[in-house]
Design a protein around this motif. Structure first.
Motif, short mmCIF file in Angstrom:
data_model
loop_
_atom_site.label_atom_id
_atom_site.label_comp_id
_atom_site.label_asym_id
_atom_site.label_seq_id
_atom_site.Cartn_x
_atom_site.Cartn_y
_atom_site.Cartn_z
N ARG A 1 10.30 0.58 8.19
CA ARG A 1 9.76 0.13 9.48
C ARG A 1 9.86 -1.36 9.57
N PRO A 2 10.95 -1.92 10.09
CA PRO A 2 11.41 -3.29 10.03
C PRO A 2 10.68 -3.95 11.06
N ASP A 3 9.69 -3.21 12.16
CA ASP A 3 8.97 -4.10 12.99
C ASP A 3 7.74 -4.28 12.55
N ALA A 4 7.28 -3.58 11.42
CA ALA A 4 5.90 -3.44 11.03
C ALA A 4 5.39 -5.15 10.65
N GLU A 5 4.18 -5.60 10.82
CA GLU A 5 3.93 -6.87 10.29
C GLU A 5 3.61 -6.78 8.78
N GLU A 6 3.04 -5.72 8.25
CA GLU A 6 2.81 -5.61 7.14
C GLU A 6 3.62 -4.49 6.18
N PRO A 7 4.53 -4.78 5.46
CA PRO A 7 5.42 -3.89 4.84
C PRO A 7 4.67 -2.88 3.91
N LEU A 8 3.54 -3.24 3.42
CA LEU A 8 2.70 -2.18 2.23
C LEU A 8 1.81 -1.33 3.01
N PRO A 9 1.67 -0.07 2.89
CA PRO A 9 0.61 0.77 3.18
C PRO A 9 -0.65 0.12 3.08
N PRO A 10 -1.54 0.24 3.75
CA PRO A 10 -2.87 -0.33 3.53
C PRO A 10 -3.52 0.16 2.22
N ASN A 11 -3.17 1.27 1.73
CA ASN A 11 -3.87 1.56 0.36
C ASN A 11 -3.27 0.81 -0.82
N TRP A 12 -2.04 0.33 -0.63
CA TRP A 12 -1.12 0.11 -1.65
C TRP A 12 -1.72 -0.76 -2.83
N ARG A 13 -2.56 -1.96 -2.16
CA ARG A 13 -2.91 -2.77 -3.18
C ARG A 13 -4.39 -2.53 -3.94
N HIS A 14 -4.92 -1.14 -3.41
CA HIS A 14 -6.26 -0.70 -3.90
C HIS A 14 -6.00 0.25 -5.12
N LEU A 15 -4.81 0.90 -5.01
CA LEU A 15 -4.58 2.09 -6.04
C LEU A 15 -3.02 2.33 -6.33
N PRO A 16 -2.51 2.47 -7.43
CA PRO A 16 -1.38 2.88 -7.67
C PRO A 16 -1.07 4.35 -7.04
N ILE A 17 -0.08 3.97 -6.03
CA ILE A 17 0.08 5.51 -5.25
C ILE A 17 0.88 6.19 -6.34
N GLY A 18 0.81 7.49 -6.19
CA GLY A 18 1.71 8.33 -7.23
C GLY A 18 1.70 9.69 -6.56
N ARG B 1 -3.84 -9.83 -9.01
CA ARG B 1 -3.74 -8.72 -8.11
C ARG B 1 -5.14 -9.43 -7.07
N ASP B 2 -4.51 -9.21 -5.86
CA ASP B 2 -5.58 -9.47 -4.67
C ASP B 2 -5.28 -8.43 -3.55
N PRO B 3 -6.57 -7.81 -3.40
CA PRO B 3 -7.90 -7.81 -3.85
C PRO B 3 -8.05 -7.59 -5.18
N GLU B 4 -9.15 -8.05 -5.79
CA GLU B 4 -9.69 -7.47 -7.10
C GLU B 4 -9.69 -5.96 -7.25
N PRO B 5 -9.13 -5.32 -8.04
CA PRO B 5 -9.08 -3.80 -8.09
C PRO B 5 -10.48 -3.46 -8.33
N LEU B 6 -10.87 -2.15 -7.87
CA LEU B 6 -12.02 -1.51 -8.45
C LEU B 6 -12.28 -1.47 -9.58
N PRO B 7 -13.69 -1.51 -10.33
CA PRO B 7 -13.66 -1.64 -11.71
C PRO B 7 -12.98 -0.61 -12.41
N TYR B 8 -12.83 0.58 -12.05
CA TYR B 8 -11.96 1.58 -12.91
C TYR B 8 -10.56 1.14 -13.08
N LEU B 9 -10.09 0.32 -12.50
CA LEU B 9 -8.71 -0.24 -12.37
C LEU B 9 -8.51 -1.54 -13.22
N ARG B 10 -9.70 -2.06 -13.51
CA ARG B 10 -9.52 -3.41 -13.82
C ARG B 10 -8.84 -3.62 -15.27
N ASP B 11 -8.01 -4.38 -15.76
CA ASP B 11 -7.39 -4.65 -17.07
C ASP B 11 -8.29 -4.75 -17.81
N ALA B 12 -8.24 -4.07 -19.04
CA ALA B 12 -9.31 -4.46 -20.20
C ALA B 12 -9.23 -5.91 -20.66
#
Lengths: 413, 413
Positions: free
Chosen positions: B135-152, B273-284
């Motif tokens: 998506r060379p013309d997109a302003e943001e190369p990452l999907p909107p969910n990418w920094r909120h969860l590990p996509i799998g 990580r920015d934004p801070e992940p939801l509590p269940y994803l925070r590093d111990a």
């Protein structure tokens, strides 16, 4: 022709034309047994085999159907003929009767050990409904690849559960209107999907595809699937790599596997395809695998839908050919499901997403209550029948499950 | 401290700080044995256990690692201490030496029976590269969910193969410029992806998540993964349900599983990580699972990339917490892979898609040849090392595979 001593109720969907296989246990016994359903009873076929057909005692004395599945079509035919013989007076009644147990008295288990699980998306009406719901302004509701290949993806094999297993409402990330980031919590849009599943018996080698014409050389039989779906989790997670947590918490399957041999009278021509599929996806000449299975979906006992499987755009034979055309091997216990089955009428749609048009037009139940999506305590049951030979009915039984409230899960949460 | 009779070459990446587990056979023997790599040799730990530690003979005398994996962290620690003792003179040399085999003389097998296989997409640089390419013309190369969860997504467990297995070029549907419908044929854009995999030992129950802090209670160890990818098949099929035939033909894994216990000196803080992940994803707290693994990718023997695993955005502990937060159970033998590992520099990118910028800028090999994507006969090898205690190096060995030409598959084709 059933033996005189075999009291199958008239019109039973589990007559001797059906004879589906399952795995059961009795009372608190830890041992699991291979069983064949007949009338209101289950025949412990491993026990009968030990008495009169030692060559089948290994296959039928197993604790899952996998050894039988792996044995291949010639053995499937021999075993079916033998079981039918046992129920038709070919052996003395006293050889069989002690091993007939009331179905109401047994516990049914997942009938096979699942290898890989693939879920397809092969019903045109369902895909059109989903397209119209999620992209109302698009001219064409189907994705451009939809009529060229049976779209599918891998699901979680380890969370296939047998009918009757409670389903805990999943938690996860979802978007809420007016909030920028996601929130975490129990799914607010839990749904069912009425599907038909198929189980592979005979493996295929890596590097070679399974031809459409060889479907029945590999696939043993069919059963019912409820592909529980958390629409809100799925909507947030699925771009770009597809459904994951929105599906992986549980997939319920019916306990009786109806052998393809019991479905010969149910075979019908699939709907016309336009454009014509690529050669590897064409129906085998004179041997297509459309199946006239008639599903019924009940919510808390009330019929909410009657999805017709006969109208599926892609048949299971085409699905298996597509799944392997890249050289992927299949293994004994591989399961693939059809995708949600929906007919042209609203009363034939196979999910609440469609029936309530994404919650905008809730389903009214006869007790006056409404459902956009599932509530805690709801019970979803999917059943099906197919035409059998000579006017008989072949029943699939049902896959049922109750929704339990979410539990706190995840750390620090 | 190695025993005097144990001639581990100086600086070996398979010193006594490592001691990875695998499954091997000798010559044409059908029996498979659990082995531990040390120096240039493999110790048949089942054989030693039978002689001196009968309590471990069952676990270590199995034909796969699964019984050991299922035994849990306390047993993992005891077995590791025992094996280290055997190699340090705690038992007579004549108890151990007969069971040390040259690594060059053994055949290595898939070390575990794979239950479910999940592939993540957790490297920011790789996801940014993919976004910019597609998506060379997109302003943001990452999907909107990418920094909120590990996509799998779930991949095909049945086509995981051990290093050294040839990979047949897959065939399938793809688009060609200027043609309206798809064409069928061998993939013209076959690629590798350098990843790190993790294997689950201890199951979790359905309905409960595995907390980030409990990662090492469930996961046994790590290995290398080549997630072979047919980019043209994938591009046509993946909307809306994700990758399927573009990945399912083969996924190669390295034969040695490095236990987490051997990676204590490799643990590093993950990137902010920015934004801070939801509590269940925070590093111990004080216990994050960033890992300083240094990968090397060779194409026909030439180094083409050195991907740094330390920069992965989501750690394997976060991946496991996400995978189970909806209540999905994990089983012994569940495998999950990191997603392609790519560093900020071009020479650190983990796929040809990135290295050749989707074929637009082919990779030049020292022999003067160029590669946009893989050709038949190409050999891809991925290796890795990690820092061990006291300046030692912990090696992962390698995952290697050769591309074979496509075979005609599918019916009528």
């Amino acid at each position: 022709m059933a033996a005189e001593w075999l009291d199958v109720p008239a019109g039973s969907a589990f007559g001797t034309a059906n004879l589906p296989y399952g795995v059961f246990s009795i009372g608190a016994e830890p041992v699991r047994r291979v069983g064949v359903a007949v009338g209101d009873r289950v025949l412990d076929v491993g026990a009968v085999a030990r008495a009169v057909r030692a060559d089948f005692a290994g296959l039928l004395g197993a604790e899952s159907l996998n050894p039988l599945l792996a044995a291949g079509p010639a053995v499937w035919r021999s075993v079916r003929a033998a079981v039918r013989g046992w129920l038709s007076g070919a052996v003395p009644a006293e050889t069989v009767l002690p091993h007939l147990v009331d179905r109401a008295a047994v516990r049914l288990h997942l009938p096979f050990e699942v290898a890989d699980y693939v879920d397809f998306y092969s019903c045109e009406q369902h895909a059109v409904n989903a397209g119209r719901i999620f992209r109302p302004d698009a001219e064409e509701p189907l994705p451009p690849n939809w009529r060229h290949l049976p779209i599918g993806y891998h699901g979680r094999a380890g969370t296939l559960v047998v009918s009757g297993t409670d389903v805990v409402r999943p938690s996860g990330q979802r978007r809420e209107p007016g909030r920028e980031g996601p929130v975490f919590g129990p799914s607010a849009r839990l749904d069912f999907e009425a599907e038909v599943g198929f189980v592979v018996g005979v493996p295929s080698p890596r590097g070679r595809g399974v031809r459409v014409a060889d479907f029945a050389e590999h696939v043993f039989g069919a059963f019912l699937v409820n592909d529980w779906s958390a629409r809100d989790l799925q909507a947030w997670e699925y771009v770009p790599l597809g459904p994951f947590l929105g599906k992986s918490f549980a997939t319920s399957v019916s306990p009786w596997v109806v052998p393809l041999a019991a479905l010969s009278a149910a075979r019908v021509a699939p709907p016309p395809r336009d454009p014509e599929p690529l050669p590897y996806l064409r129906d085998a000449e004179g041997d297509p695998w459309g199946l006239d299975l008639r599903l019924t979906v009940r919510l808390n006992g009330h019929v909410v839908s009657r999805p017709p499987f006969a109208r599926m755009y892609w048949t299971p034979a085409q699905q298996l050919a597509h799944l392997t055309v890249n050289g992927a091997a299949v293994r004994t216990g591989d399961v693939f499901a059809s995708g949600t089955v929906s007919g042209p009428e609203r009363g034939e749609w196979g999910s609440l997403l469609e029936l309530s048009w994404n919650g905008a037009d809730p389903v009214r139940l006869p007790d006056g209550r409404e459902r956009g999506f599932l509530r805690d305590g709801d019970v979803v049951s999917i059943s099906a029948t197919a035409p059998g030979p000579g006017g008989a009915v072949v029943g699939f039984g049902e896959v049922t499950g109750r929704v339990l409230p979410a539990v706190g899960n995840g750390p620090n949460a």
